[in-house]
Design a protein around this motif. Structure first.
Motif, PDB file in Angstrom:
ATOM      1  N   UNK A 482       0.814  -1.214   0.000  1.00  0.00           N
ATOM      2  CA  UNK A 482       0.000   0.000   0.000  1.00  0.00           C
ATOM      3  C   UNK A 482       0.848   1.265   0.000  1.00  0.00           C
ATOM      4  N   UNK A 483       2.076   1.169   0.487  1.00  0.00           N
ATOM      5  CA  UNK A 483       2.939   2.355   0.491  1.00  0.00           C
ATOM      6  C   UNK A 483       4.113   2.206  -0.473  1.00  0.00           C
ATOM      7  N   UNK A 484       4.033   1.227  -1.381  1.00  0.00           N
ATOM      8  CA  UNK A 484       5.159   0.929  -2.268  1.00  0.00           C
ATOM      9  C   UNK A 484       5.547   2.131  -3.122  1.00  0.00           C
ATOM     10  N   UNK A 485       4.568   2.808  -3.689  1.00  0.00           N
ATOM     11  CA  UNK A 485       4.888   3.953  -4.550  1.00  0.00           C
ATOM     12  C   UNK A 485       5.472   5.103  -3.728  1.00  0.00           C
ATOM     13  N   UNK A 486       4.884   5.376  -2.570  1.00  0.00           N
ATOM     14  CA  UNK A 486       5.376   6.479  -1.745  1.00  0.00           C
ATOM     15  C   UNK A 486       6.810   6.200  -1.292  1.00  0.00           C
ATOM     16  N   UNK A 487       7.067   4.963  -0.913  1.00  0.00           N
ATOM     17  CA  UNK A 487       8.406   4.579  -0.496  1.00  0.00           C
ATOM     18  C   UNK A 487       9.400   4.700  -1.641  1.00  0.00           C
ATOM     19  N   UNK A 488       9.032   4.196  -2.817  1.00  0.00           N
ATOM     20  CA  UNK A 488       9.945   4.227  -3.964  1.00  0.00           C
ATOM     21  C   UNK A 488      10.250   5.663  -4.377  1.00  0.00           C
ATOM     22  N   UNK A 489       9.230   6.506  -4.394  1.00  0.00           N
ATOM     23  CA  UNK A 489       9.446   7.914  -4.730  1.00  0.00           C
ATOM     24  C   UNK A 489      10.371   8.572  -3.715  1.00  0.00           C
ATOM     25  N   UNK A 490      10.145   8.322  -2.441  1.00  0.00           N
ATOM     26  CA  UNK A 490      10.975   8.930  -1.411  1.00  0.00           C
ATOM     27  C   UNK A 490      12.422   8.479  -1.537  1.00  0.00           C
ATOM     28  N   UNK A 491      12.620   7.191  -1.818  1.00  0.00           N
ATOM     29  CA  UNK A 491      13.976   6.681  -2.010  1.00  0.00           C
ATOM     30  C   UNK A 491      14.632   7.296  -3.242  1.00  0.00           C
ATOM     31  N   UNK A 492      13.861   7.456  -4.306  1.00  0.00           N
ATOM     32  CA  UNK A 492      14.414   8.019  -5.542  1.00  0.00           C
ATOM     33  C   UNK A 492      14.882   9.453  -5.333  1.00  0.00           C
ATOM     34  N   UNK A 493      14.083  10.253  -4.645  1.00  0.00           N
ATOM     35  CA  UNK A 493      14.474  11.645  -4.394  1.00  0.00           C
ATOM     36  C   UNK A 493      15.696  11.697  -3.490  1.00  0.00           C
ATOM     37  N   UNK A 494      15.746  10.816  -2.504  1.00  0.00           N
ATOM     38  CA  UNK A 494      16.927  10.757  -1.638  1.00  0.00           C
ATOM     39  C   UNK A 494      18.162  10.344  -2.434  1.00  0.00           C
ATOM     40  N   UNK A 495      17.992   9.401  -3.350  1.00  0.00           N
ATOM     41  CA  UNK A 495      19.112   8.953  -4.180  1.00  0.00           C
ATOM     42  C   UNK A 495      19.597  10.078  -5.080  1.00  0.00           C
ATOM     43  N   UNK A 496      18.670  10.737  -5.768  1.00  0.00           N
ATOM     44  CA  UNK A 496      19.063  11.843  -6.636  1.00  0.00           C
ATOM     45  C   UNK A 496      19.738  12.951  -5.829  1.00  0.00           C
ATOM     46  N   UNK A 497      19.173  13.250  -4.680  1.00  0.00           N
ATOM     47  CA  UNK A 497      19.766  14.292  -3.857  1.00  0.00           C
ATOM     48  C   UNK A 497      21.182  13.963  -3.445  1.00  0.00           C
TER      49      UNK A 497
END
Length: 540
Positions: A482-497
């Motif tokens: 249920x939180x897979x997309x929110x988690x993946x997006x948060x990880x992606x922004x952290x990775x890019x940052x």
């Protein structure tokens, strides 16, 4: 001609621009990740794809699209795809420059980085041909699952020659495609119904269908089918060793939203000859590294599209005036171009960091790429379509027109990277599976976050939030989807940052943190005027 038809205040075509040397972020990333030795070849490729004739070929390949020829004039089944010569010229040049397999045929430090930068330049101007180029690159690890098959095919896969005729089994070069999904199963390949029956000579006869077969003009394909031991991977050649054509009945070509130059098809197999690659029942495991490599190329292709979008938009606004000033010098437009450039740079740096991870087989790097490739694929590809739209709007009505302006084509192209090799939910759930099965991959990605802490308070807080989401998913795996997309997006922004904080110019990092972390979710161009917007826009 009437004086009323004088043409003025129109931007010239963006041609004869070296697409490598003019791309500051790509040059910087290649240098940062060990590919500086490839500068001469990358510069040569940049000059080629920037030429007017190359860009004209890109337009022709997308307007005079592939046609299926099921039979010859005498009624023999041939299942050939007819392309405009422009398509063949483009893919020939891409292969000649090693955009397909140079990192495998000439392994060295930074080889994957150099190959990624080459691939991106060709994909920037004409993305359709990059599908078979990508699959030919990605098939190499899978072919190595069987030494005899590898010995037979890899010399041809490594060749920098290109011949589009299927020819005979002695053809010196080869392009690979892939056929996994079926109409009833889609991404659930274990629901496939295509069957494979072993013969006395060790080959298998395959019968069934594939709903999506990419690049059906290829010389050979990796195909998934049900063998007695379960889902199994097979190499299916178009031409058999005796020179006859394998059964490969192309039912029709897909009429797609974009990706027009690339043929995609539905295929029927009827006692089609294939050779097993890997063990019976291990088909998904055998083909998964090919999937990971093509997912990386989805990131690179989306980043290349963002580069084309912002470069074309910036070119236009630097050459067009309105309301008494050049568009780029007007604050509202400066902010839009700067914002588009921030997005493009984040994508480029992410793609190149991922490529660098494939140059390093240390345990942490291998674990990092297993998870980070899926995370990057999800986010970068998701951002592509809206980025293309905003860039298109910078050109006004010209951007919406097909004739001679590439951004309408790019706008139609960008969604395919988000769909290909797993659309949003598939990728987000794959991220969860990777985290659950391989805790070392979570640690490796978290180490990437850790290296950028202590510079921007907003970034530190975002990493803290991301870590809480990771812990929440780990604590309750049943509820995690249920939180897979929110988690993946948060990880992606952290990775890019993390990547940008450590590698990119300060102005770009300031803009990224302000717009993607401190105040996320805004429309393009809503940036704090205290940022160096002109400096960021100047990099486009």
């Amino acid at each position: 001609m009437s004086a009323t038809h004088e043409v003025f205040n129109q931007a010239p075509s963006r041609v004869d621009v070296n697409e490598y040397t003019s791309h500051a972020a790509l040059v910087e990333a290649v240098s940062a990740y060990g590919g500086r030795w490839a500068t001469d070849s990358l510069t040569e490729a940049g000059a080629l794809v920037g030429r007017a004739d190359f860009q004209r070929d890109a337009e022709l390949a997308n307007t005079i699209t592939p046609k299926l020829q099921t039979h010859d004039r005498w009624g023999n089944r041939i299942d050939d795809i007819e392309f405009h010569p422009a398509y063949h010229r483009i893919i020939r040049d891409a292969i000649a420059h090693g955009a397909h397999t140079s990192c495998w045929s000439d392994p060295r430090d930074g080889a994957h980085v150099a190959r990624a930068a080459t691939f991106m330049q060709f994909a920037q101007i004409e993305p359709g041909h990059s599908c078979p180029v990508s699959m030919t690159h990605a098939v190499v690890p899978s072919l190595r699952a069987d030494q005899r098959i590898a010995d037979e095919w890899l010399p041809r896969v490594f060749s920098r020659e290109y011949a589009h005729e299927l020819g005979s089994g002695a053809k010196p070069s080869a392009i690979f495609g892939m056929a996994m999904t079926e109409k009833q199963g889609g991404s659930d390949v274990r629901a496939n119904t295509t069957r494979a029956v072993e013969q006395a000579d060790g080959t298998y006869l395959i019968t069934g269908h594939k709903w999506f077969c990419s690049a059906p003009q290829s010389d050979a394909f990796l195909v998934l089918a049900q063998a007695p031991g379960g889902v199994t991977c097979f190499v299916v050649p178009r031409i058999l060793p005796d020179g006859t054509r394998n059964v490969f009945n192309i039912q029709r070509l897909k009429d797609k939203l974009g990706n027009k130059s690339n043929a995609s098809s539905e295929v029927e197999f009827d006692a089609t000859v294939g050779r097993r690659l890997g063990d019976e029942g291990a088909g998904v495991r055998t083909i998964i590294e090919m999937v990971n490599q093509t997912r990386l190329d989805c990131v690179l292709g989306s980043a290349a599209g963002m580069r084309q979008s912002v470069a074309e938009a910036a070119w236009h606004v630097r050459h067009r005036s309105a309301f008494g000033a050049t568009l780029i010098d007007q604050p509202a437009m400066t902010a839009v171009i700067a914002d588009l450039q921030i997005e493009a740079e984040a994508a480029v740096w992410t793609g190149m960091r991922l490529a660098a991870a494939y140059d390093d087989d240390a345990a942490e790097s291998a674990a990092f790429r297993r998870l980070a490739t899926a995370v990057g694929k999800y986010w970068v590809c998701k951002r592509g379509p809206n980025h293309a739209y905003e860039a298109l709007e910078c050109l006004g009505g010209n951007g919406y027109c097909e004739n001679g302006f590439p951004l309408s084509r790019r706008y139609r192209e960008q969604p395919v990277m988000a769909v290909w090799e797993g659309s949003g939910n598939v990728i987000a759930l794959d991220v969860l599976r990777a985290m659950m099965r391989d805790p070392l991959s979570v640690e490796a990605v978290d180490n990437e976050f850790e290296r950028a802490l202590g510079v921007y308070r907003a970034y530190d807080l975002h990493v803290e939030k991301t870590r809480k989401l990771i812990a929440q998913a780990a604590a309750d795996p049943a509820a995690a989807p249920a939180l897979a997309r929110r988690l993946t997006e948060s990880m992606a922004i952290a990775l890019q940052g993390s990547i940008l904080i450590r590698q990119a110019p300060e102005a770009v990092v300031d803009g990224f943190v302000a717009s993607r972390i401190t105040d996320p979710g805004h429309m393009y161009g809503v940036l704090d005027s205290t940022l160096d917007l002109a400096g960021i826009a100047a990099r486009a």
